[in-house]
Write an enzyme that holds these catalytic residues in place. Sequence first.
Site, mmCIF file in Angstrom:
data_model
loop_
_atom_site.group_PDB
_atom_site.id
_atom_site.type_symbol
_atom_site.label_atom_id
_atom_site.label_comp_id
_atom_site.label_asym_id
_atom_site.label_seq_id
_atom_site.Cartn_x
_atom_site.Cartn_y
_atom_site.Cartn_z
ATOM 1 N N ASP A 126 0.811 -1.220 0.000
ATOM 2 C CA ASP A 126 0.000 0.000 0.000
ATOM 3 C C ASP A 126 0.844 1.270 0.000
ATOM 4 O OD1 ASP A 126 -2.350 -1.488 0.064
ATOM 5 O OD2 ASP A 126 -2.461 -1.463 2.259
ATOM 6 N N ARG B 255 -3.821 -5.150 -12.063
ATOM 7 C CA ARG B 255 -2.729 -6.121 -12.235
ATOM 8 C C ARG B 255 -3.279 -7.534 -12.350
ATOM 9 N NH1 ARG B 255 -0.721 -9.716 -8.768
ATOM 10 N NH2 ARG B 255 -1.942 -8.817 -7.073
ATOM 11 N N ARG C 214 -14.238 -4.526 -3.971
ATOM 12 C CA ARG C 214 -13.458 -3.943 -2.890
ATOM 13 C C ARG C 214 -14.075 -4.347 -1.567
ATOM 14 N NH1 ARG C 214 -12.391 1.968 -2.306
ATOM 15 N NH2 ARG C 214 -11.334 1.050 -0.516
ATOM 16 N N ARG D 213 -15.000 -9.621 0.607
ATOM 17 C CA ARG D 213 -14.645 -10.065 -0.746
ATOM 18 C C ARG D 213 -14.971 -11.545 -0.937
ATOM 19 N NH1 ARG D 213 -8.633 -7.455 -1.691
ATOM 20 N NH2 ARG D 213 -8.984 -5.542 -0.525
#
Length: 315
Positions: free
Chosen positions: A83, A127, A145, A151
């Site tokens: 992050d 990615r 998200r 998730r």
Amino acid sequence: MAGRIRIATRGSELAMVQARLVADLISGVDRSTECDFVVVKTEGDRRRAAPIWTIGGKGVFVREVQAAVLDGRADLAVHSAKDLPSSGTPGLVIAAVPRRGDPRDVLVGAALDGLEPGAVVATGSPRRRAQLAWMRPDLLFEDLRGNMRTRLSAVGRVDAVVASYAALERIGMLDRVAEVLDPDRFVPQAGQGALAVECREDRADLVALLSRLDDPESHACLDAERAFLATLGGSCDLPAGAHARVEQDELVLCGFLATHDGHWLARERARGTDPVAVGSQVAEALVEAFPRPGELRTRERELPDRDDLPPRLLP
């Protein structure tokens, strides 16, 4: 260093687990020091429905946590290293990178070969999406998200979710994994699986203490991956990744760069003893290979078959 240390962290389940891991490491090297937690809510936490790149990009999960250290509310911060912006933050130093967790990505819900044509895979990562589209151009994608449990709860509504092995391991959910993806073929995010412990650079006492938590190999691999991303000028919306490991006293880094739709993808690999040089070398080679406007179709034809795409070893 006797006394109490205040650790700034996000409040998610995973972030708290990671902060406690660092607190335990501190207690292990200095039993006279106790740790408290300063929970900080970040922009990324407040705006969970928005794609990360639309609310500030890389750094949305760390800026407020770093601010707590800079303004004195906390003594240090624990971050998921992936992050952190690759450029660093003035006034702060990454004083420790503890032994890295498993950097690989995983699929939850179904293995890649078990997904039917047209199956829906949920991920908010460009990615991950680009690499899956390269490997399986028949797949469909849905943005996703939220915290890890949120998730994973999408499985059933979608056919598979992509997640981090280290994250699932830390919150005790490895039993949900359907497939662990090969990091040379499905390249992880720079810093994935690693923790970065930051403090103010003028706190020599803390820098000395935290250096005792540092794993030199993990730190060198993170430095190489961050140099890769910095050379690309990378943000969270860039379909690129890097994975470094140590082999026979040398760093080996595999990096990839792709178009967002996954129609073009290249991997490069380099080795050496200078982490920054190795990371920069791979990034520069990929930038040089990236197709210019009007070249994509020609470049795509020149590449080997997708399933046999080899990483090249740079001199």
